[in-house]
Design a protein around this motif. Structure first.
Motif, PDB file in Angstrom:
ATOM      1  N   ARG A   3     -11.939  88.033  22.268  1.00 22.19           N
ATOM      2  CA  ARG A   3     -11.062  87.498  23.305  1.00 22.19           C
ATOM      3  C   ARG A   3     -10.817  86.017  23.042  1.00 22.19           C
ATOM      4  N   GLY A   4      -9.691  85.529  23.546  1.00 20.18           N
ATOM      5  CA  GLY A   4      -9.387  84.115  23.383  1.00 20.18           C
ATOM      6  C   GLY A   4      -8.862  83.800  22.005  1.00 20.18           C
ATOM      7  N   LEU A   5      -9.242  82.637  21.489  1.00 17.32           N
ATOM      8  CA  LEU A   5      -8.744  82.165  20.200  1.00 17.32           C
ATOM      9  C   LEU A   5      -9.745  82.440  19.092  1.00 17.32           C
ATOM     10  N   SER A   6      -9.324  83.245  18.128  1.00 15.93           N
ATOM     11  CA  SER A   6     -10.099  83.442  16.899  1.00 15.93           C
ATOM     12  C   SER A   6      -9.371  82.703  15.792  1.00 15.93           C
ATOM     13  N   ALA A   7      -9.988  81.648  15.281  1.00 18.46           N
ATOM     14  CA  ALA A   7      -9.352  80.751  14.315  1.00 18.46           C
ATOM     15  C   ALA A   7      -9.720  81.155  12.890  1.00 18.46           C
ATOM     16  N   PHE A   8      -8.696  81.257  12.038  1.00 18.81           N
ATOM     17  CA  PHE A   8      -8.874  81.724  10.667  1.00 18.81           C
ATOM     18  C   PHE A   8      -8.653  80.566   9.683  1.00 18.81           C
ATOM     19  N   PRO A   9      -9.725  79.993   9.143  1.00 23.04           N
ATOM     20  CA  PRO A   9      -9.566  78.868   8.206  1.00 23.04           C
ATOM     21  C   PRO A   9      -9.283  79.319   6.781  1.00 23.04           C
ATOM     22  N   LEU A  10      -8.735  78.405   6.006  1.00 20.91           N
ATOM     23  CA  LEU A  10      -8.658  78.586   4.557  1.00 20.91           C
ATOM     24  C   LEU A  10     -10.061  78.683   3.965  1.00 20.91           C
ATOM     25  N   THR A  11     -10.150  79.338   2.814  1.00 20.09           N
ATOM     26  CA  THR A  11     -11.341  79.214   1.980  1.00 20.09           C
ATOM     27  C   THR A  11     -10.911  78.422   0.754  1.00 20.09           C
ATOM     28  N   PRO A  12     -11.110  77.104   0.735  1.00 15.57           N
ATOM     29  CA  PRO A  12     -10.600  76.285  -0.376  1.00 15.57           C
ATOM     30  C   PRO A  12     -11.191  76.742  -1.710  1.00 15.57           C
ATOM     31  N   THR A  13     -10.314  77.152  -2.603  1.00  9.28           N
ATOM     32  CA  THR A  13     -10.752  77.781  -3.848  1.00  9.28           C
ATOM     33  C   THR A  13      -9.921  77.269  -5.025  1.00  9.28           C
ATOM     34  N   ASP A  14     -10.591  77.011  -6.146  1.00 12.99           N
ATOM     35  CA  ASP A  14      -9.883  76.717  -7.390  1.00 12.99           C
ATOM     36  C   ASP A  14     -10.519  77.553  -8.491  1.00 12.99           C
ATOM     37  N   ASP A 192       1.738  84.009  14.101  1.00 10.83           N
ATOM     38  CA  ASP A 192       1.528  82.914  15.049  1.00 10.83           C
ATOM     39  C   ASP A 192       2.717  82.624  15.943  1.00 10.83           C
ATOM     40  N   TRP A 193       3.934  82.768  15.429  1.00 10.85           N
ATOM     41  CA  TRP A 193       5.103  82.463  16.256  1.00 10.85           C
ATOM     42  C   TRP A 193       5.291  83.484  17.369  1.00 10.85           C
ATOM     43  N   MET A 194       4.544  84.612  17.311  1.00  9.58           N
ATOM     44  CA  MET A 194       4.602  85.619  18.366  1.00  9.58           C
ATOM     45  C   MET A 194       3.394  85.560  19.283  1.00  9.58           C
ATOM     46  N   ALA A 195       2.527  84.569  19.087  1.00  6.13           N
ATOM     47  CA  ALA A 195       1.278  84.527  19.840  1.00  6.13           C
ATOM     48  C   ALA A 195       1.502  84.369  21.334  1.00  6.13           C
ATOM     49  N   ALA A 196       2.361  83.440  21.725  1.00  2.01           N
ATOM     50  CA  ALA A 196       2.575  83.207  23.154  1.00  2.01           C
ATOM     51  C   ALA A 196       3.143  84.447  23.831  1.00  2.01           C
ATOM     52  N   VAL A 197       4.118  85.073  23.194  1.00  2.00           N
ATOM     53  CA  VAL A 197       4.704  86.293  23.769  1.00  2.00           C
ATOM     54  C   VAL A 197       3.640  87.381  23.874  1.00  2.00           C
ATOM     55  N   GLY A 198       2.820  87.522  22.834  1.00  2.00           N
ATOM     56  CA  GLY A 198       1.777  88.538  22.844  1.00  2.00           C
ATOM     57  C   GLY A 198       0.716  88.292  23.896  1.00  2.00           C
ATOM     58  N   LEU A 199       0.249  87.063  23.985  1.00  2.00           N
ATOM     59  CA  LEU A 199      -0.760  86.742  24.997  1.00  2.00           C
ATOM     60  C   LEU A 199      -0.199  86.923  26.403  1.00  2.00           C
ATOM     61  N   ASN A 200       1.024  86.469  26.618  1.00  2.00           N
ATOM     62  CA  ASN A 200       1.645  86.627  27.929  1.00  2.00           C
ATOM     63  C   ASN A 200       1.879  88.094  28.272  1.00  2.00           C
ATOM     64  N   ALA A 201       2.013  88.929  27.228  1.00  5.52           N
ATOM     65  CA  ALA A 201       2.241  90.361  27.441  1.00  5.52           C
ATOM     66  C   ALA A 201       0.946  91.128  27.687  1.00  5.52           C
ATOM     67  N   GLY A 202      -0.186  90.439  27.583  1.00  2.00           N
ATOM     68  CA  GLY A 202      -1.451  91.096  27.887  1.00  2.00           C
ATOM     69  C   GLY A 202      -2.409  91.248  26.735  1.00  2.00           C
ATOM     70  N   VAL A 209      -3.650  81.793  12.479  1.00  2.00           N
ATOM     71  CA  VAL A 209      -3.618  81.018  11.246  1.00  2.00           C
ATOM     72  C   VAL A 209      -3.668  79.523  11.557  1.00  2.00           C
ATOM     73  N   ILE A 210      -2.761  79.066  12.412  1.00  2.00           N
ATOM     74  CA  ILE A 210      -2.712  77.634  12.717  1.00  2.00           C
ATOM     75  C   ILE A 210      -4.024  77.162  13.339  1.00  2.00           C
ATOM     76  N   GLY A 211      -4.694  78.047  14.077  1.00  2.00           N
ATOM     77  CA  GLY A 211      -5.964  77.692  14.690  1.00  2.00           C
ATOM     78  C   GLY A 211      -7.030  77.312  13.687  1.00  2.00           C
ATOM     79  N   GLY A 212      -6.895  77.786  12.436  1.00  2.00           N
ATOM     80  CA  GLY A 212      -7.881  77.468  11.419  1.00  2.00           C
ATOM     81  C   GLY A 212      -7.800  76.046  10.906  1.00  2.00           C
TER      82      GLY A 212
END
Length: 297
Positions: A3-14, A192-202, A209-212
């Motif tokens: 529930r809430g915000l699950s933030a997905f970070p990069l795994t910096p890799t070379d 991410d651009w659909m997050a607000a609509v999705g959260l507001n929809a229940g 992605v941006i949360g990371g």
């Protein structure tokens, strides 16, 4: 924890491997910001490009840096035996949950997708999030398949790829899926651009992605929606439209790769080959948008 915000970070890799220090820093920033959970080794985390050993190390680093914030670890792989091994590694490291996308080279039938989740959930001691991401896996879940999988033991959430733009249609989409899954299984939105609509929809969660990389920004939108301030959540998303444009144009992974580098959070390169970062022109687009949105501090 789904529930809430699950933030997905990069795994910096070379080519030398994971930048452990940068990765720990990224995860620690999320924990300090107060995210509800951390999605280690999702698509933003480049899980498919890492060895079993690298993924096991990444989970350990994330759990230590998360300082008590629940960590969900991606365990997707082409073969069921490899998924089971990754699940064992994640559980031994102390992951609070696992995230499973049905990776494929040969197209999978619905029965094969169901069988994957049946085999994996049978062996788990932590909850699982179903990762529905047709853009990368090319597996298309029906709601009926989600319903079958959601009734397996240890399934805790479904990460859907997005919802319609229209709020009424989005609510109908979420309600239709919710009617087919147990009450104990949450529904989380991605794209991410659909997050607000999705959260507001229940939707119960935003797998972000941006949360990371920008946890405070994502948290503000999430908390607005959770508090019932649907209009405010929509406003916050609309303000981020320049960033959403870049996500749709270049892919969210490459945009966040450039953003993390611009902020000094990672070095360059930070994506595993054959993936490459944005070219100079696109990178300057990202920099300009970050400055315009006040996301450079």
């Amino acid at each position: 924890m789904f529930r809430g915000l699950s933030a997905f970070p990069l795994t910096p890799t070379d080519d030398q491997g994971i930048d452990d220090t940068a990765y720990a820093t990224l995860v620690a920033r999320l924990a300090a910001a107060g995210v509800d959970s951390i999605g280690a080794l999702g698509s933003t985390g480049g899980y498919a490009y890492l060895t079993r050993e690298q993924r096991a190390d990444a989970v350990k680093i994330a759990i230590e840096a998360a300082d008590g914030v629940p960590v969900m670890a991606g365990i997707g792989a082409l073969r069921t035996s490899h998924v089971l091994a990754l699940a064992e590694d994640a559980q031994k490291a102390g992951a609070s949950a696992v995230l499973l996308a049905p990776m494929t080279y040969q197209p999978l039938t619905e029965d094969e997708v169901f069988g994957l989740y049946e085999d994996v959930t049978r062996e788990l001691s932590v909850p699982l999030c179903v990762y529905d991401n047709p853009g990368t896996t090319h597996v298309h879940f029906t709601d009926e398949l989600h319903g079958r999988i959601a009734r397996l033991p240890n399934v805790g959430s479904i990460k859907i790829p997005g919802v319609p733009d229209d709020p009424a249609a989005a609510k109908a989409r979420v309600d239709a899926l919710r009617a087919l899954v147990p009450e104990s299984v949450t529904i989380g939105v991605s794209g991410d651009w659909m997050a607000a609509v999705g959260l507001n929809a229940g939707c119960d969660a935003w797998y972000s992605v941006i949360g990371g990389t920008f946890p405070q920004t994502a948290l503000a939108l999430t908390r607005a929606a959770q508090s019932g301030a649907a209009g405010r959540a929509t406003e916050l998303s609309d303000e981020l439209e320049p960033l959403w444009v870049l996500f749709r144009r270049h892919g969210s992974l490459r945009v966040m790769s450039a953003a993390a580098s611009q902020l000094g959070l990672t070095g360059e390169p930070n994506l595993p080959r054959p993936l490459r970062g944005l070219d100079e022109s696109a990178r300057q687009e990202v920099v300009a948008v970050l400055h315009a949105l006040g996301l450079t501090a």
